[in-house]
Design an enzyme around this catalytic site. Structure first.
Site, PDB file in Angstrom:
ATOM      1  N   THR A 106       0.838  -1.340  -0.026  1.00 43.78           N
ATOM      2  CA  THR A 106       0.008  -0.064   0.058  1.00 43.78           C
ATOM      3  C   THR A 106       0.932   1.421   0.005  1.00 43.78           C
ATOM      4  O   THR A 106       0.446   2.309  -0.280  1.00 43.78           O
ATOM      5  CB  THR A 106      -0.998  -0.025   1.125  1.00 43.78           C
ATOM      6  OG1 THR A 106      -0.092  -0.041   2.504  1.00 43.78           O
ATOM      7  CG2 THR A 106      -1.700  -1.194   1.382  1.00 43.78           C
ATOM      8  N   ASP A 197      16.915   0.953  -2.016  1.00 43.14           N
ATOM      9  CA  ASP A 197      16.426   0.996  -0.717  1.00 43.14           C
ATOM     10  C   ASP A 197      17.402   1.505   0.278  1.00 43.14           C
ATOM     11  O   ASP A 197      18.460   0.869   0.456  1.00 43.14           O
ATOM     12  CB  ASP A 197      15.854  -0.335  -0.397  1.00 43.14           C
ATOM     13  CG  ASP A 197      15.146  -0.375   1.174  1.00 43.14           C
ATOM     14  OD1 ASP A 197      15.646   0.132   1.891  1.00 43.14           O
ATOM     15  OD2 ASP A 197      13.982  -0.859   1.110  1.00 43.14           O
ATOM     16  N   ASP A 200      18.278  -0.470   3.430  1.00 43.63           N
ATOM     17  CA  ASP A 200      18.951  -1.820   3.142  1.00 43.63           C
ATOM     18  C   ASP A 200      20.536  -1.510   2.780  1.00 43.63           C
ATOM     19  O   ASP A 200      21.315  -2.372   3.198  1.00 43.63           O
ATOM     20  CB  ASP A 200      18.056  -2.567   2.163  1.00 43.63           C
ATOM     21  CG  ASP A 200      16.909  -3.382   2.713  1.00 43.63           C
ATOM     22  OD1 ASP A 200      16.807  -3.406   3.908  1.00 43.63           O
ATOM     23  OD2 ASP A 200      16.350  -3.591   1.726  1.00 43.63           O
TER      24      ASP A 200
END
Ligand code: PRP
Ligand code: URA
Length: 208
Positions: A106, A197, A200
């Site tokens: 989402t 990311d 990460d």
């Protein structure tokens, strides 16, 4: 709301190395800290100063000292990579923490931790390297305003136009300082070209 895109060759050099997918986490952390120092210098450009007298080895002269309480709030996890630069530049700073995690499907953030100091009257800088959809930034700004923050600035490494628009619509008073306004978001709401990311890459957890 002002959006400031840092215009400095050192910032561009550091950002280019951060974007490079071959940059390993150890170097990524170092580069993040260096770029964050440049971003914080820009974001704090208008902090208030007061005069004081000092004696140099030669004579007495006017000097200046910071005269405004400052709070910085890194958004966990990735904002932690920006924190050391902020505390080294502003040793008197108070630090609050917000833990927000974006849902993969989402793209909505959910809050898993909050520890904020009193913020009334303090200049507040929210540290989050990625301003993508803007959902995390909007939630963080609402959280610090609920604690009394009045003058709030977002400090990010890369921002997407979509995220800037989202912050602007809900918090038109909040300024944004970033090293780059990138092209946009891909279908997974990642910033493109971006740098992947951030959390990460910072903590070596890619592929988890
Ligand atoms: C990343 C990033 C921001 C957020 C930005 O965090 O550090 O907090 O996504 O996306 P948005 O603008 O669409 O909200 P993430 O949720 O991946 O958590 P992490 O820092 O723990 O990796
Ligand atoms: N979070 C990241 O770490 N990178 C993006 O591009 C978007 C959200």
């Amino acid at each position: 709301m002002d959006v400031t895109e840092l215009d400095h060759p050192l910032a561009r050099h550091l950002l280019g190395a951060l974007r490079d997918e071959r940059t390993p986490p150890s170097l990524f952390r170092t580069l993040t800290k260096r770029l964050s120092a440049l971003l914080m210098a820009e974001a704090t450009r208008d902090l208030a100063l007061r005069k004081r007298r000092v004696r140099t080895p030669l004579e007495e002269t006017d000097a200046e000292v910071l005269d405004e309480p400052v709070v910085v709030v890194p958004i966990l996890r990735a904002g932690l990579g920006m924190l050391d630069a902020a505390t080294e530049l502003l040793p008197e700073v108070r630090v609050g923490y917000l833990g927000l995690e974006r849902d993969d499907a989402t793209f909505e953030p959910s809050s898993y931790y909050a520890n904020l100091p009193p913020m009334t009257g303090a200049r507040t800088f929210i540290l989050d390297p990625m301003l993508a959809t803007g959902g995390s930034a909007r939630a963080a700004i609402s959280a610090v305003k609920a604690e009394g923050a009045v003058e709030v600035r977002m400090v990010s490494v890369v921002a997407a136009p979509e995220g800037i628009a989202a912050v602007r619509s809900e918090h038109p008073d909040v300024g944004i300082v970033t090293a780059s306004v990138d092209r946009g978001l891909n279908a997974s709401a990642y910033i493109v070209p971006g740098l992947g990311d951030f959390g990460d890459r910072l903590f070596g957890t890619e592929g988890r």
